[in-house]
Write an enzyme that holds these catalytic residues in place. Structure first.
Site, PDB file in Angstrom:
ATOM      1  N   SER A  23      33.605  22.859  38.117  1.00  0.00           N
ATOM      2  CA  SER A  23      33.700  22.953  39.582  1.00  0.00           C
ATOM      3  C   SER A  23      35.106  22.761  40.114  1.00  0.00           C
ATOM      4  CB  SER A  23      32.763  21.936  40.246  1.00  0.00           C
ATOM      5  OG  SER A  23      31.422  22.300  40.063  1.00  0.00           O
TER       6      SER A  23
ATOM      7  N   ARG B  35      30.968  31.413  38.104  1.00  0.00           N
ATOM      8  CA  ARG B  35      31.570  30.960  39.363  1.00  0.00           C
ATOM      9  C   ARG B  35      33.042  31.359  39.465  1.00  0.00           C
ATOM     10  NH1 ARG B  35      29.323  25.943  42.004  1.00  0.00           N
ATOM     11  NH2 ARG B  35      31.473  25.222  41.884  1.00  0.00           N
ATOM     12  N   SER B  36      33.732  31.455  38.349  1.00  0.00           N
ATOM     13  CA  SER B  36      35.108  31.958  38.374  1.00  0.00           C
ATOM     14  C   SER B  36      35.127  33.396  38.865  1.00  0.00           C
ATOM     15  CB  SER B  36      35.738  31.883  36.980  1.00  0.00           C
ATOM     16  OG  SER B  36      35.845  30.549  36.550  1.00  0.00           O
TER      17      SER B  36
ATOM     18  N   SER C 206      37.983  28.674  30.643  1.00  0.00           N
ATOM     19  CA  SER C 206      38.165  28.412  29.215  1.00  0.00           C
ATOM     20  C   SER C 206      39.139  29.385  28.568  1.00  0.00           C
ATOM     21  CB  SER C 206      36.826  28.502  28.483  1.00  0.00           C
ATOM     22  OG  SER C 206      36.365  29.852  28.449  1.00  0.00           O
TER      23      SER C 206
ATOM     24  N   GLU D 229      37.128  25.936  39.536  1.00  0.00           N
ATOM     25  CA  GLU D 229      36.672  27.042  40.384  1.00  0.00           C
ATOM     26  C   GLU D 229      37.143  26.858  41.826  1.00  0.00           C
ATOM     27  OE1 GLU D 229      33.037  27.040  37.290  1.00  0.00           O
ATOM     28  OE2 GLU D 229      32.775  26.133  39.273  1.00  0.00           O
TER      29      GLU D 229
ATOM     30  N   ASP E 101      43.907  32.083  47.767  1.00  0.00           N
ATOM     31  CA  ASP E 101      44.263  32.156  49.184  1.00  0.00           C
ATOM     32  C   ASP E 101      45.741  31.834  49.404  1.00  0.00           C
ATOM     33  OD1 ASP E 101      41.801  33.034  50.060  1.00  0.00           O
ATOM     34  OD2 ASP E 101      41.110  31.064  50.719  1.00  0.00           O
TER      35      ASP E 101
ATOM     36  N   SER F 284      39.342  32.893  34.289  1.00  0.00           N
ATOM     37  CA  SER F 284      38.516  32.333  33.219  1.00  0.00           C
ATOM     38  C   SER F 284      38.997  30.922  32.898  1.00  0.00           C
ATOM     39  CB  SER F 284      38.599  33.197  31.959  1.00  0.00           C
ATOM     40  OG  SER F 284      37.908  32.588  30.881  1.00  0.00           O
TER      41      SER F 284
ATOM     42  N   HIS G 225      42.393  43.743  51.851  1.00  0.00           N
ATOM     43  CA  HIS G 225      42.812  43.577  53.245  1.00  0.00           C
ATOM     44  C   HIS G 225      44.331  43.709  53.388  1.00  0.00           C
ATOM     45  CE1 HIS G 225      38.927  41.130  54.110  1.00  0.00           C
ATOM     46  NE2 HIS G 225      38.726  42.432  54.252  1.00  0.00           N
TER      47      HIS G 225
ATOM     48  N   ARG H  99      40.548  40.005  49.699  1.00  0.00           N
ATOM     49  CA  ARG H  99      41.770  39.756  50.457  1.00  0.00           C
ATOM     50  C   ARG H  99      42.906  40.680  50.010  1.00  0.00           C
ATOM     51  NH1 ARG H  99      39.317  38.102  54.250  1.00  0.00           N
ATOM     52  NH2 ARG H  99      39.040  35.894  54.717  1.00  0.00           N
TER      53      ARG H  99
END
Length: 186
Positions: A150, A46-47, A88, A153, A161, A86, A60, A57
Site C-alpha cells: 500500500s 494496484r500499481s 517488486s 502504491e 502527479d 511494479s 491531458h 494525465r
C-alpha cells in the site's frame, strides 16, 4: 484507533518516505517522457491502477499514450517509451513485456521498490520509491503499518502527479490548456 488517526499515520509515512526518493531519477524519467514519440504504460494490480491515472494525465498534457493491452493500443516503434509500475520489479507478465519492448528498441522507464530486480536491470530509467512488500527480497525497505504494498502504491500515485506538475512547467501547460483534452463522452 480511529479512521482519521489511521489517515494521519499514513500521511506521516508518505511524508517520511518522500525523503528517500532521488530527484535525479525522477528528472531522468521526465526527460524520457518529453522525448517520447508515444508512451505505453503498464502495471499489474494496484500499481496498475496508479499507472492508469498517470496515463490519463499524460493524455491531458497532449502526449500520445496507450495502456498496454488496450485494444486500441498501436504498434511500438523506436523512440517510444514504455513506463512500467511494479513494486517488486518481478511480475512475470511485465518482465516479458519489457523484454519485448527492449527487442523493439523501445525505451523503458520503471517505477519500483527494487532497482536490482529483473525489470530494474532491463529499464533505461529507474525511479525507486520506498515501500514494504512481502515480495521484496533484500531491497532497502521502510516500515509501514499498512498491509502489503500500500505505501508504494500510494507514493507512486503521488509521484505520478508530481511528475505531471513538472511536465506542465516544461511543456507550458496549465489546467486551462489541459481541460479541453478531458473526456466529454463519459
Amino acid at each position: 484507533m480511529s479512521v482519521t488517526e489511521n489517515l494521519a499515520i499514513i500521511l506521516a509515512e508518505l511524508s517520511s518516505n518522500q525523503r528517500h526518493i532521488e530527484e535525479d531519477d525522477l528528472q531522468a524519467l521526465v526527460d524520457e517522457i518529453v522525448r517520447a514519440r508515444h508512451i505505453f504504460l503498464a502495471g499489474a494490480g494496484r500499481s496498475g491502477v496508479a499507472v492508469r491515472g498517470f496515463a490519463n494525465r499524460l493524455m491531458h498534457l497532449g502526449k500520445s499514450v496507450s495502456l498496454v493491452g488496450d485494444i486500441a493500443s498501436p504498434h511500438s516503434h523506436p523512440g517510444d517509451l514504455l513506463i512500467i509500475g511494479s513494486g517488486s520489479g518481478e511480475t512475470e507478465s511485465l518482465v516479458a513485456l519489457a523484454r519485448k519492448a527492449q527487442r523493439n528498441s523501445v525505451t523503458i522507464g520503471l517505477i519500483t521498490m527494487d532497482a536490482n530486480s529483473t525489470l530494474g536491470q532491463l529499464a533505461d530509467a529507474v525511479v525507486v520509491l520506498p515501500g514494504v512488500s512481502p515480495k521484496l527480497q533484500g531491497a532497502a525497505q521502510v516500515t509501514s503499518v499498512q498491509p502489503m504494498g500500500s505505501a508504494f502504491e500510494q507514493i507512486s500515485f503521488l509521484c505520478y502527479d508530481a511528475i505531471i506538475l513538472e511536465l506542465m512547467q516544461r511543456l507550458a501547460e496549465t489546467t486551462d490548456t489541459m481541460f479541453p483534452r478531458h473526456a466529454d463522452l463519459e
